[in-house]
Design a protein around this motif. Structure first.
Motif, PDB file in Angstrom:
ATOM      1  N   VAL A 168       1.238  -7.398 -20.111  1.00  0.00           N
ATOM      2  CA  VAL A 168       0.243  -6.339 -20.282  1.00  0.00           C
ATOM      3  C   VAL A 168      -1.078  -6.814 -19.695  1.00  0.00           C
ATOM      4  O   VAL A 168      -1.588  -7.870 -20.086  1.00  0.00           O
ATOM      5  CB  VAL A 168       0.090  -5.989 -21.777  1.00  0.00           C
ATOM      6  N   MET A 169      -1.608  -6.053 -18.744  1.00  0.00           N
ATOM      7  CA  MET A 169      -2.854  -6.454 -18.089  1.00  0.00           C
ATOM      8  C   MET A 169      -3.628  -5.220 -17.638  1.00  0.00           C
ATOM      9  O   MET A 169      -3.052  -4.145 -17.465  1.00  0.00           O
ATOM     10  CB  MET A 169      -2.558  -7.360 -16.895  1.00  0.00           C
ATOM     11  N   PRO A 170      -4.964  -5.387 -17.443  1.00  0.00           N
ATOM     12  CA  PRO A 170      -5.762  -4.257 -16.949  1.00  0.00           C
ATOM     13  C   PRO A 170      -5.377  -3.910 -15.518  1.00  0.00           C
ATOM     14  O   PRO A 170      -4.917  -4.772 -14.766  1.00  0.00           O
ATOM     15  CB  PRO A 170      -7.207  -4.762 -17.011  1.00  0.00           C
ATOM     16  N   VAL A 171      -5.628  -2.663 -15.147  1.00  0.00           N
ATOM     17  CA  VAL A 171      -5.291  -2.193 -13.794  1.00  0.00           C
ATOM     18  C   VAL A 171      -5.997  -3.042 -12.735  1.00  0.00           C
ATOM     19  O   VAL A 171      -5.432  -3.330 -11.677  1.00  0.00           O
ATOM     20  CB  VAL A 171      -5.667  -0.705 -13.639  1.00  0.00           C
ATOM     21  N   ASP A 172      -7.231  -3.487 -13.046  1.00  0.00           N
ATOM     22  CA  ASP A 172      -7.989  -4.271 -12.059  1.00  0.00           C
ATOM     23  C   ASP A 172      -7.290  -5.579 -11.692  1.00  0.00           C
ATOM     24  O   ASP A 172      -7.588  -6.164 -10.655  1.00  0.00           O
ATOM     25  CB  ASP A 172      -9.391  -4.581 -12.597  1.00  0.00           C
ATOM     26  N   ARG A 173      -6.408  -6.054 -12.547  1.00  0.00           N
ATOM     27  CA  ARG A 173      -5.753  -7.339 -12.261  1.00  0.00           C
ATOM     28  C   ARG A 173      -4.337  -7.191 -11.726  1.00  0.00           C
ATOM     29  O   ARG A 173      -3.647  -8.184 -11.485  1.00  0.00           O
ATOM     30  CB  ARG A 173      -5.734  -8.183 -13.546  1.00  0.00           C
ATOM     31  N   LEU A 174      -3.890  -5.975 -11.522  1.00  0.00           N
ATOM     32  CA  LEU A 174      -2.550  -5.770 -10.968  1.00  0.00           C
ATOM     33  C   LEU A 174      -2.460  -6.328  -9.557  1.00  0.00           C
ATOM     34  O   LEU A 174      -3.424  -6.259  -8.798  1.00  0.00           O
ATOM     35  CB  LEU A 174      -2.216  -4.274 -10.916  1.00  0.00           C
ATOM     36  N   ASP A 175      -1.319  -6.854  -9.200  1.00  0.00           N
ATOM     37  CA  ASP A 175      -1.051  -7.200  -7.812  1.00  0.00           C
ATOM     38  C   ASP A 175      -0.680  -5.898  -7.106  1.00  0.00           C
ATOM     39  O   ASP A 175       0.446  -5.431  -7.194  1.00  0.00           O
ATOM     40  CB  ASP A 175       0.102  -8.205  -7.749  1.00  0.00           C
ATOM     41  N   ASN A 176      -1.673  -5.300  -6.420  1.00  0.00           N
ATOM     42  CA  ASN A 176      -1.451  -3.952  -5.876  1.00  0.00           C
ATOM     43  C   ASN A 176      -1.012  -3.966  -4.418  1.00  0.00           C
ATOM     44  O   ASN A 176      -0.850  -2.908  -3.804  1.00  0.00           O
ATOM     45  CB  ASN A 176      -2.692  -3.077  -6.058  1.00  0.00           C
ATOM     46  N   GLY A 177      -0.833  -5.158  -3.843  1.00  0.00           N
ATOM     47  CA  GLY A 177      -0.384  -5.231  -2.461  1.00  0.00           C
ATOM     48  C   GLY A 177      -1.327  -4.532  -1.493  1.00  0.00           C
ATOM     49  O   GLY A 177      -0.909  -4.086  -0.439  1.00  0.00           O
ATOM     50  N   GLY A 178      -2.592  -4.415  -1.878  1.00  0.00           N
ATOM     51  CA  GLY A 178      -3.570  -3.751  -1.009  1.00  0.00           C
ATOM     52  C   GLY A 178      -3.680  -2.260  -1.231  1.00  0.00           C
ATOM     53  O   GLY A 178      -4.549  -1.603  -0.659  1.00  0.00           O
ATOM     54  N   ASN A 179      -2.809  -1.703  -2.071  1.00  0.00           N
ATOM     55  CA  ASN A 179      -2.843  -0.263  -2.354  1.00  0.00           C
ATOM     56  C   ASN A 179      -3.841   0.005  -3.483  1.00  0.00           C
ATOM     57  O   ASN A 179      -3.525  -0.164  -4.665  1.00  0.00           O
ATOM     58  CB  ASN A 179      -1.437   0.212  -2.743  1.00  0.00           C
ATOM     59  N   VAL A 180      -5.053   0.436  -3.116  1.00  0.00           N
ATOM     60  CA  VAL A 180      -6.124   0.587  -4.105  1.00  0.00           C
ATOM     61  C   VAL A 180      -5.938   1.828  -4.989  1.00  0.00           C
ATOM     62  O   VAL A 180      -6.693   2.031  -5.938  1.00  0.00           O
ATOM     63  CB  VAL A 180      -7.517   0.607  -3.442  1.00  0.00           C
ATOM     64  N   ALA A 181      -4.930   2.641  -4.690  1.00  0.00           N
ATOM     65  CA  ALA A 181      -4.643   3.801  -5.545  1.00  0.00           C
ATOM     66  C   ALA A 181      -3.712   3.451  -6.701  1.00  0.00           C
ATOM     67  O   ALA A 181      -3.587   4.233  -7.639  1.00  0.00           O
ATOM     68  CB  ALA A 181      -4.000   4.917  -4.711  1.00  0.00           C
ATOM     69  N   LEU A 182      -3.089   2.278  -6.649  1.00  0.00           N
ATOM     70  CA  LEU A 182      -2.056   1.949  -7.634  1.00  0.00           C
ATOM     71  C   LEU A 182      -2.576   2.028  -9.066  1.00  0.00           C
ATOM     72  O   LEU A 182      -3.536   1.350  -9.418  1.00  0.00           O
ATOM     73  CB  LEU A 182      -1.503   0.545  -7.364  1.00  0.00           C
ATOM     74  N   ARG A 183      -1.960   2.876  -9.863  1.00  0.00           N
ATOM     75  CA  ARG A 183      -2.228   3.022 -11.300  1.00  0.00           C
ATOM     76  C   ARG A 183      -3.627   3.549 -11.612  1.00  0.00           C
ATOM     77  O   ARG A 183      -4.102   3.439 -12.741  1.00  0.00           O
ATOM     78  CB  ARG A 183      -1.975   1.700 -12.031  1.00  0.00           C
ATOM     79  N   ARG A 184      -4.300   4.118 -10.611  1.00  0.00           N
ATOM     80  CA  ARG A 184      -5.610   4.712 -10.860  1.00  0.00           C
ATOM     81  C   ARG A 184      -5.448   6.146 -11.378  1.00  0.00           C
ATOM     82  O   ARG A 184      -4.404   6.775 -11.205  1.00  0.00           O
ATOM     83  CB  ARG A 184      -6.421   4.704  -9.565  1.00  0.00           C
ATOM     84  N   PRO A 185      -6.482   6.697 -11.993  1.00  0.00           N
ATOM     85  CA  PRO A 185      -6.380   8.046 -12.571  1.00  0.00           C
ATOM     86  C   PRO A 185      -6.129   9.126 -11.527  1.00  0.00           C
ATOM     87  O   PRO A 185      -6.756   9.134 -10.464  1.00  0.00           O
ATOM     88  CB  PRO A 185      -7.749   8.242 -13.240  1.00  0.00           C
ATOM     89  N   VAL A 186      -5.222  10.024 -11.844  1.00  0.00           N
ATOM     90  CA  VAL A 186      -4.829  11.090 -10.921  1.00  0.00           C
ATOM     91  C   VAL A 186      -5.065  12.449 -11.585  1.00  0.00           C
ATOM     92  O   VAL A 186      -4.770  12.631 -12.770  1.00  0.00           O
ATOM     93  CB  VAL A 186      -3.333  10.976 -10.542  1.00  0.00           C
ATOM     94  N   THR A 187      -5.606  13.386 -10.824  1.00  0.00           N
ATOM     95  CA  THR A 187      -5.730  14.763 -11.295  1.00  0.00           C
ATOM     96  C   THR A 187      -5.101  15.685 -10.255  1.00  0.00           C
ATOM     97  O   THR A 187      -5.107  15.372  -9.063  1.00  0.00           O
ATOM     98  CB  THR A 187      -7.204  15.158 -11.502  1.00  0.00           C
ATOM     99  N   ALA A 188      -4.560  16.791 -10.724  1.00  0.00           N
ATOM    100  CA  ALA A 188      -3.900  17.716  -9.807  1.00  0.00           C
ATOM    101  C   ALA A 188      -4.300  19.141 -10.131  1.00  0.00           C
ATOM    102  O   ALA A 188      -4.735  19.449 -11.243  1.00  0.00           O
ATOM    103  CB  ALA A 188      -2.382  17.558  -9.895  1.00  0.00           C
ATOM    104  N   SER A 189      -4.113  20.019  -9.149  1.00  0.00           N
ATOM    105  CA  SER A 189      -4.499  21.420  -9.318  1.00  0.00           C
ATOM    106  C   SER A 189      -3.636  22.125 -10.353  1.00  0.00           C
ATOM    107  O   SER A 189      -4.070  23.093 -10.986  1.00  0.00           O
ATOM    108  CB  SER A 189      -4.418  22.143  -7.967  1.00  0.00           C
ATOM    109  N   SER A 190      -2.409  21.659 -10.540  1.00  0.00           N
ATOM    110  CA  SER A 190      -1.516  22.235 -11.552  1.00  0.00           C
ATOM    111  C   SER A 190      -0.354  21.267 -11.743  1.00  0.00           C
ATOM    112  O   SER A 190      -0.168  20.337 -10.964  1.00  0.00           O
ATOM    113  CB  SER A 190      -0.984  23.606 -11.118  1.00  0.00           C
ATOM    114  N   GLN A 191       0.425  21.508 -12.779  1.00  0.00           N
ATOM    115  CA  GLN A 191       1.573  20.641 -13.050  1.00  0.00           C
ATOM    116  C   GLN A 191       2.728  21.475 -13.574  1.00  0.00           C
ATOM    117  O   GLN A 191       2.580  22.206 -14.550  1.00  0.00           O
ATOM    118  CB  GLN A 191       1.213  19.576 -14.090  1.00  0.00           C
ATOM    119  N   HIS A 192       3.869  21.361 -12.931  1.00  0.00           N
ATOM    120  CA  HIS A 192       5.035  22.106 -13.383  1.00  0.00           C
ATOM    121  C   HIS A 192       5.472  21.579 -14.746  1.00  0.00           C
ATOM    122  O   HIS A 192       5.540  20.373 -14.961  1.00  0.00           O
ATOM    123  CB  HIS A 192       6.173  21.955 -12.380  1.00  0.00           C
ATOM    124  N   THR A 193       5.764  22.494 -15.663  1.00  0.00           N
ATOM    125  CA  THR A 193       6.017  22.061 -17.035  1.00  0.00           C
ATOM    126  C   THR A 193       7.480  22.146 -17.444  1.00  0.00           C
ATOM    127  O   THR A 193       7.821  21.791 -18.561  1.00  0.00           O
ATOM    128  CB  THR A 193       5.189  22.907 -18.027  1.00  0.00           C
TER     129      THR A 193
END
Ligand SMILES: [Ca+2]
Length: 317
Positions: free
Chosen positions: A164-189
């Motif tokens: 268990v670790m904070p997102v800032d310490r993840l080995d993200n392989g250079g992908n700065v979007a990894l595990r960051r907050p995401v919002t979308a225009s809608s979500q199928h339910t």
């Protein structure tokens, strides 16, 4: 991987299409492809889960035993992520028994972590393996550290450390979007298509409807947008988009076709790349380096029925 995009600042080479939605105006069809039919129903004794158990031929060692197995030797579970996108690992059992029978293992995880099932059980022929996705949730306030996940049969036990670790310490392989907050225009339910799944680090289409990709909720209505906050200002120059693409649900029929890649600078969205006429499962967009707080994909059309946006992963570098 195909290059279909060009920075607007550079000479734009766009693949354009004049196709119109073949099914526009018709009644809304099936909202999204269903999950593959090859899965078996879960036991009623298991906790609710959208993830099913699969059984396939394995390699019998002839020991007569039932052996717990896992898809990885450790599991990284980031803190503070959307509960709709918990950490996931493949777990299973291999039967080396001489006769078919019910195979059962207990699933235990150290508190305060929680697992999506407490038991794994299935009818299993000799030499076969069963597998299932296990979701491991990290409640708010959990201390960083290593926790234990155990699969236990009557005679054997397998322990997988959960880090268990904070997102800032993840080995993200250079992908700065990894595990960051995401919002979308809608979500199928009607199924499990959370927006956070586009930044969960899993770019495979195989988990469609199992929480590994986003499906919007507005049939034949575009644009659909999905945005990822980068956790601060980052210099970026590349976005890789993965849309639904399997043998059964190929991208040229079910994937996204036209979209803009936008970056947020000083609170304003700027378009840095455009993709038109895509039929591939993944597309890389390169653009002039820019320092941005967030990335947004604005989907303008999909292939086939042109009904929904289906995105598996968005990576940002
Ligand atoms: Ca994903």
């Amino acid at each position: 991987m195909r290059h279909l995009t060009a920075a607007l600042a550079a000479t734009a080479v766009l693949v354009t299409t004049a196709a119109t939605p073949a099914t526009a105006g018709q009644a809304a069809a099936t909202p999204a492809p269903p999950s593959p039919a090859s899965v078996l129903p879960s036991s009623a004794s298991e906790p609710p889960s959208s993830v099913s158990v699969k059984v396939r031929p394995g390699t019998s060692k002839g020991t007569g035993a039932l052996t717990p197995i896992a898809g990885a030797d450790r599991l990284v579970a980031p803190l503070g992520v959307d509960p709709a996108c918990p950490a996931r690992i493949d777990i299973g059992l291999r039967s080396d028994a001489k006769k078919a029978g019910y195979a059962t293992a207990a699933v235990e995880v150290d508190p305060p972590l929680t697992a999506s099932r407490a038991m794994l059980t299935s009818y299993l022929p000799p030499g076969y393996e069963l597998s299932a996705k296990l979701l491991v949730a990290v409640p708010p306030g959990t201390a960083e550290g290593t926790y234990g996940l155990r699969l236990r049969t009557s005679t054997r036990s397998l322990e997988v450390p959960v880090e268990v670790m904070p997102v800032d310490r993840l080995d993200n392989g250079g992908n700065v979007a990894l595990r960051r907050p995401v919002t979308a225009s809608s979500q199928h339910t009607n199924a499990n298509y959370p927006p956070c799944s586009v930044a969960d680090g899993d770019r495979s289409s195989n988990g469609w409807a199992g929480g590994n990709g986003w499906n919007d909720a507005t049939a034949r209505s575009f644009p659909d947008t999905v945005a990822i906050a980068l956790g601060g200002a980052r210099q970026i120059s590349r976005v890789d988009l993965y849309t639904l693409d399997t043998e059964r649900y190929p991208a040229y029929r079910y994937g996204v076709r036209d979209w803009d890649v936008q970056v947020q600078v000083g609170g304003q969205w700027q378009t840095v790349a455009q993709v038109r006429g895509n039929t591939a499962g993944n597309v890389r967009s390169d653009f002039a380096p820019v320092t941005a707080d967030a990335v947004r994909v604005v989907v303008l059309a999909s292939n086939g029925a042109n009904d929904y946006t289906r995105i598996i992963e968005v990576e940002v570098r």
